[in-house]
Design an enzyme around this catalytic site. Structure first.
Site, PDB file in Angstrom:
ATOM      1  N   SER A 157       1.052  -1.284  -0.115  1.00 42.36           N
ATOM      2  CA  SER A 157      -0.176  -0.079   0.058  1.00 42.36           C
ATOM      3  C   SER A 157       0.966   1.264   0.111  1.00 42.36           C
ATOM      4  CB  SER A 157      -0.900   0.018   1.172  1.00 42.36           C
ATOM      5  OG  SER A 157      -1.435   1.236   1.351  1.00 42.36           O
ATOM      6  N   TYR A 170      -2.028  -1.379  10.458  1.00 46.56           N
ATOM      7  CA  TYR A 170      -2.299  -1.375   9.109  1.00 46.56           C
ATOM      8  C   TYR A 170      -0.833  -0.947   8.415  1.00 46.56           C
ATOM      9  CZ  TYR A 170      -3.941  -1.116   4.407  1.00 46.56           C
ATOM     10  OH  TYR A 170      -4.283  -1.302   2.932  1.00 46.56           O
TER      11      TYR A 170
HETATM   12  N1  LIG Z   1      -8.950  -0.744  -1.346  1.00 44.12           N
HETATM   13  C1  LIG Z   1      -7.584   0.285  -1.647  1.00 44.12           C
HETATM   14  O1  LIG Z   1      -7.798   1.410  -1.994  1.00 44.12           O
HETATM   15  C2  LIG Z   1      -6.344  -0.399  -1.177  1.00 44.12           C
HETATM   16  C3  LIG Z   1      -5.237   0.390  -1.362  1.00 44.12           C
HETATM   17  C4  LIG Z   1      -4.038  -0.031  -1.249  1.00 44.12           C
HETATM   18  C5  LIG Z   1      -3.997  -1.401  -0.856  1.00 44.12           C
HETATM   19  N2  LIG Z   1      -4.823  -2.118  -0.875  1.00 44.12           N
HETATM   20  C6  LIG Z   1      -4.739  -3.624  -0.606  1.00 44.12           C
HETATM   21  O2  LIG Z   1      -5.661  -4.326  -1.496  1.00 44.12           O
HETATM   22  C7  LIG Z   1      -5.766  -5.598  -1.025  1.00 44.12           C
HETATM   23  C8  LIG Z   1      -7.301  -5.751  -1.318  1.00 44.12           C
HETATM   24  O3  LIG Z   1      -7.966  -4.757  -0.755  1.00 44.12           O
HETATM   25  P1  LIG Z   1      -9.638  -4.258  -0.951  1.00 44.12           P
HETATM   26  O4  LIG Z   1      -9.937  -3.060  -1.053  1.00 44.12           O
HETATM   27  O5  LIG Z   1      -9.899  -5.347  -2.164  1.00 44.12           O
HETATM   28  O6  LIG Z   1      -9.979  -5.101   0.553  1.00 44.12           O
HETATM   29  P2  LIG Z   1     -11.492  -5.781   0.825  1.00 44.12           P
HETATM   30  O7  LIG Z   1     -11.460  -5.606   2.343  1.00 44.12           O
HETATM   31  O8  LIG Z   1     -12.642  -5.277  -0.185  1.00 44.12           O
HETATM   32  O9  LIG Z   1     -11.283  -7.386   0.489  1.00 44.12           O
HETATM   33  C9  LIG Z   1     -10.516  -8.092   1.239  1.00 44.12           C
HETATM   34  C10 LIG Z   1     -10.551  -9.607   1.237  1.00 44.12           C
HETATM   35  O10 LIG Z   1      -9.713 -10.174   1.950  1.00 44.12           O
HETATM   36  C11 LIG Z   1     -10.303 -11.363   2.766  1.00 44.12           C
HETATM   37  N3  LIG Z   1      -9.705 -11.752   3.625  1.00 44.12           N
HETATM   38  C12 LIG Z   1      -9.566 -10.905   4.728  1.00 44.12           C
HETATM   39  N4  LIG Z   1      -8.751 -11.773   5.918  1.00 44.12           N
HETATM   40  C13 LIG Z   1      -8.499 -12.821   5.208  1.00 44.12           C
HETATM   41  C14 LIG Z   1      -7.711 -14.029   5.798  1.00 44.12           C
HETATM   42  N5  LIG Z   1      -7.431 -13.767   7.032  1.00 44.12           N
HETATM   43  N6  LIG Z   1      -7.492 -15.062   4.714  1.00 44.12           N
HETATM   44  C15 LIG Z   1      -8.150 -15.013   3.690  1.00 44.12           C
HETATM   45  N7  LIG Z   1      -8.845 -13.867   3.081  1.00 44.12           N
HETATM   46  C16 LIG Z   1      -9.117 -12.660   3.955  1.00 44.12           C
HETATM   47  C17 LIG Z   1     -11.710 -10.671   2.890  1.00 44.12           C
HETATM   48  O11 LIG Z   1     -12.529 -11.776   3.138  1.00 44.12           O
HETATM   49  C18 LIG Z   1     -11.974  -9.975   1.732  1.00 44.12           C
HETATM   50  O12 LIG Z   1     -12.692 -10.733   0.629  1.00 44.12           O
HETATM   51  C19 LIG Z   1      -5.501  -5.551   0.672  1.00 44.12           C
HETATM   52  O13 LIG Z   1      -4.265  -6.291   0.753  1.00 44.12           O
HETATM   53  C20 LIG Z   1      -5.588  -3.977   0.728  1.00 44.12           C
HETATM   54  O14 LIG Z   1      -4.701  -3.771   1.896  1.00 44.12           O
HETATM   55  C21 LIG Z   1      -6.368  -1.707  -0.751  1.00 44.12           C
END
Ligand SMILES: NC(=O)c1ccc[n+]([C@@H]2O[C@H](COP(=O)([O-])OP(=O)(O)OC[C@H]3O[C@@H](n4cnc5c(N)ncnc54)[C@H](O)[C@@H]3O)[C@@H](O)[C@H]2O)c1
Length: 257
Positions: A157, A170
């Site tokens: 991130s 985080y």
């Molecule tokens: N959304 C953003 O703007 C953003 C920005 C930077 C980084 N990220 C990173 O991208 C990735 C996805 O983000 P997102 O926004 O789609 O999140 P989200 O919360 O919509 O989806 C995350 C998914 O991970 C699953 N999950 C959580 N804990 C878990 C575990 N212990 N084992 C297996 N699966 C698990 C959840 O059930 C969910 O389906 C994450 O690593 C997040 O940190 C997101």
């Protein structure tokens, strides 16, 4: 006109049930990949159909394997089921992650210690375990026909490089992912068996330093023009529509050292 870019590559995507992970599965299917969707549960928030069923309905190949990425036993089962279904693993997308602090940001002196640990357990340990067990599988199987042993993409991130008030768990967990990714790259660099190629920059006066430069390259070979062209194609394509202002080091891991 080139064909699908991931044709018949076997890809595990963690956190596949919603958000970015679900869309990765969708785009990977469009590019010809064979998918293993993994998440705590098959249906994500706001979805009415599991990702693997959505892909299958579109004519793709996808299975779902319930996985908690923080548990080594789950990773072993995930890799085993993938190999049982498709015979190998080519790509791991370590996308699963949590940010429970977003709903309840706390200054450092107020942070709940269990919440801090939970971020490290899922976001950092989850990526570490994924890298560990997929690299074991990469080493056991034949190289992909293109000569590469496998691909791992870890989701960090922007908070790996900048702070964000109230999100200590985080940000710490994602900073660790960014650092871990460089180390994993170095750990596996020598597993790549492609041979060294001519490098124009090493012609003439520099040719005597060729061996020394080669020794400093973690991937064990010089870059080829196509290595750079591929990165340029990506950055110039719509795939990189949300990428700007970054330094993408296409250097065989040199600056990861
Ligand atoms: N959304 C953003 O703007 C953003 C920005 C930077 C980084 N990220 C990173 O991208 C990735 C996805 O983000 P997102 O926004 O789609 O999140 P989200 O919360 O919509 O989806 C995350 C998914 O991970 C699953 N999950 C959580 N804990 C878990 C575990 N212990 N084992 C297996 N699966 C698990 C959840 O059930 C969910 O389906 C994450 O690593 C997040 O940190 C997101």
């Amino acid at each position: 006109m080139t064909g699908p870019r991931l044709l018949n590559k076997v890809a595990i995507v963690t956190g596949s049930s919603q958000g970015i992970g679900r869309e990765i599965c969708n785009q990977f299917h469009e590019e010809g990949a064979l998918l293993v969707c993994s998440d705590l549960r098959p249906i994500g928030q706001g979805e009415d159909i599991p990702t693997h069923e959505f892909i299958t309905k579109k004519g793709g190949k996808a299975i779902f394997v319930p996985t908690d990425v923080s548990k080594a036993e789950d990773w072993k089962a995930l890799i085993e089921k993938t190999v049982a279904e498709y015979g190998r693993v080519d790509i791991l997308i370590n996308n699963a992650g949590i940010c429970t602090e977003a709903n309840n940001p706390q200054p450092i002196d107020e942070v709940d210690e269990d919440a801090f640990d939970a971020h490290l357990r899922v976001n950092t340990r989850g990526v570490f375990l994924g890298c560990k067990y997929v690299v074991r599988q990469f080493k056991k199987q034949e190289l992909h026909p293109c000569g590469i042993r496998g691909w791992i993409v870890n989701f960090a991130s922007m908070v790996a490089t900048i702070g964000m008030a109230g999100l200590s768990g985080y940000t710490a967990s994602k900073g660790a992912v960014a650092a871990l990714t460089k180390t994993v790259a170095l750990d596996v660099a020598k597993q790549v068996t492609q041979t060294a190629m001519l490098d124009n920059a090493l012609g003439g006066a520099l040719s005597s330093a060729r061996d020394a430069v080669l020794a400093a390259l973690p991937r064990g070979r010089f870059g080829e023009t196509k290595d750079h062209a591929r990165a340029a194609v990506y950055l110039a394509s719509e795939d990189a529509a949300w990428v700007t202002g970054i330094n993408l080091n296409v250097d065989g891991g040199l600056t990861a050292q």
